[in-house]
Write an enzyme that holds these catalytic residues in place. Structure first.
Site, PDB file in Angstrom:
ATOM      1  CE  LYS A 195      19.694  12.569   6.378  1.00  0.00           C
ATOM      2  NZ  LYS A 195      19.655  13.661   5.262  1.00  0.00           N
TER       3      LYS A 195
HETATM    4  C1  E4P Z   1      21.795  16.188   6.550  1.00  0.00           C
HETATM    5  O1  E4P Z   1      21.791  15.355   6.091  1.00  0.00           O
HETATM    6  C2  E4P Z   1      20.998  17.180   6.302  1.00  0.00           C
HETATM    7  O2  E4P Z   1      20.533  16.932   5.012  1.00  0.00           O
HETATM    8  C3  E4P Z   1      21.543  18.683   6.031  1.00  0.00           C
HETATM    9  O3  E4P Z   1      22.939  18.580   6.513  1.00  0.00           O
HETATM   10  C4  E4P Z   1      20.638  19.884   6.327  1.00  0.00           C
HETATM   11  O4  E4P Z   1      21.516  20.876   6.270  1.00  0.00           O
HETATM   12  P1  E4P Z   1      20.879  22.276   6.062  1.00  0.00           P
HETATM   13  O5  E4P Z   1      20.696  22.820   7.777  1.00  0.00           O
HETATM   14  O6  E4P Z   1      22.134  23.211   5.468  1.00  0.00           O
HETATM   15  O7  E4P Z   1      19.575  22.279   5.639  1.00  0.00           O
END
Ligand code: E4P
Length: 220
Positions: free
Chosen positions: A87
Site C-alpha cells: 500500500k
Molecule cells: C483504506 O484502506 C483505509 O484504511 C481506510 O478505509 C480509511 O478509513 P477511515 O477514513 O475510516 O479511517
C-alpha cells in the site's frame, strides 16, 4: 463486488471470514496502532497472522515517503506472503514506486486518493487497486460516492485494469451506492458488512414462521 474488511483486529477479521464472504483485508498504520501493534517485527508478525486467516489480498502500508524507502519496505512486505499487496500513498515518489512494483509484477494499492486526477495517475502507474476515501470526503462536505462514479467513467473510457477499491466506507448505504456504481471492491468496518444483513421484516417473518411451526407441532 469484492468485500474487504478495514481493520487490524484479528477477531473481527475471523468473524468476517467465518461469514464466508470475505475477499481481503486492508490495514493502515492508524488501524495497527489502534490494536497496539508497534515495532517493525510485531507489525510483520501481525501481517503474517492476518494472511493465515484470510485467503485474499491483504494491504500492508509502507511508512517511508521517499522512493527508495518505499521500494525497500515494499519489497520486504511483499516477501512475507503471496497475498500481500503493497500500500503506497498518492504522492510523487509514491507514483514512481507504484510503477516500480507494477513492472516487477508486485500488487499495489494506492492509498489516500481524494480526486479523479489522482486516480488517473495511479492507473497510469499500473496500480492494482486505487483507494478513494469516500467517508473522509463526506466528512468535509464533498461527495465521496460521486468520486467513485467519476473514476469508474474514466477507467472504463480507457479500459484501465486498476480496480476501484472504495475505502473509508462507513455504513451500509456507502456499500450499496458503490455497488450500484460498479466499484470493484469496498473496504469497510465489520459493522457496515454485517449491517447489510438486517431487515425488520426478516426478523418478524422468521419469528412468525417459528411460532407457527411450534403451534402446529404442539403435542405431536
Ligand atoms: C483504506 O484502506 C483505509 O484504511 C481506510 O478505509 C480509511 O478509513 P477511515 O477514513 O475510516 O479511517
Amino acid at each position: 463486488m469484492k468485500f474487504f474488511i478495514d481493520t487490524a483486529n484479528l477477531d473481527q477479521i475471523r468473524e468476517a471470514q467465518d461469514l464466508g464472504i470475505l475477499d481481503g483485508v486492508t490495514t493502515n498504520p492508524s488501524l495497527m496502532a489502534k490494536e497496539g501493534i508497534t515495532g517493525e517485527q510485531n507489525v510483520i508478525n501481525h501481517y503474517k497472522a492476518i494472511c493465515e486467516i484470510v485467503d485474499g489480498d491483504v494491504s500492508a502500508e509502507v511508512i517511508s515517503t521517499d522512493y527508495e524507502g518505499m521500494v525497500r519496505e515494499g519489497l520486504k512486505l511483499a516477501e512475507l506472503h503471496d497475498n500481500i499487496v503493497v500500500k503506497i500513498p498518492m504522492i510523487k515518489d509514491g507514483v514512481k514506486a507504484l510503477k516500480y512494483f507494477s513492472d516487477k509484477g508486485i500488487k499495489t494499492n494506492c492509498t489516500l486518493v481524494f480526486s479523479a486526477g489522482q486516480a488517473l495517475l495511479a492507473a497510469k502507474a499500473g496500480a492494482t487497486y486505487v483507494s478513494p476515501f469516500i467517508g473522509r470526503l463526506d466528512d468535509i462536505s464533498s461527495n465521496g460516492v460521486q468520486l467513485i462514479e467519476q473514476i469508474r467513467l474514466i477507467y472504463d473510457n480507457y479500459a484501465f485494469e486498476t480496480e476501484i477499491l472504495a475505502a473509508s466506507v462507513r455504513h451500509t448505504m456507502h456499500i450499496m451506492d458503490c455497488a450500484e456504481i460498479g466499484a470493484d471492491v469496498m473496504t469497510g468496518p465489520l459493522s457496515a458488512i454485517v449491517g447489510l444483513l438486517k431487515h425488520p421484516l426478516t426478523d418478524s417473518g422468521l419469528a412468525q414462521f417459528l411460532a407457527d411451526h411450534a403451534k402446529s407441532n404442539e403435542g405431536k
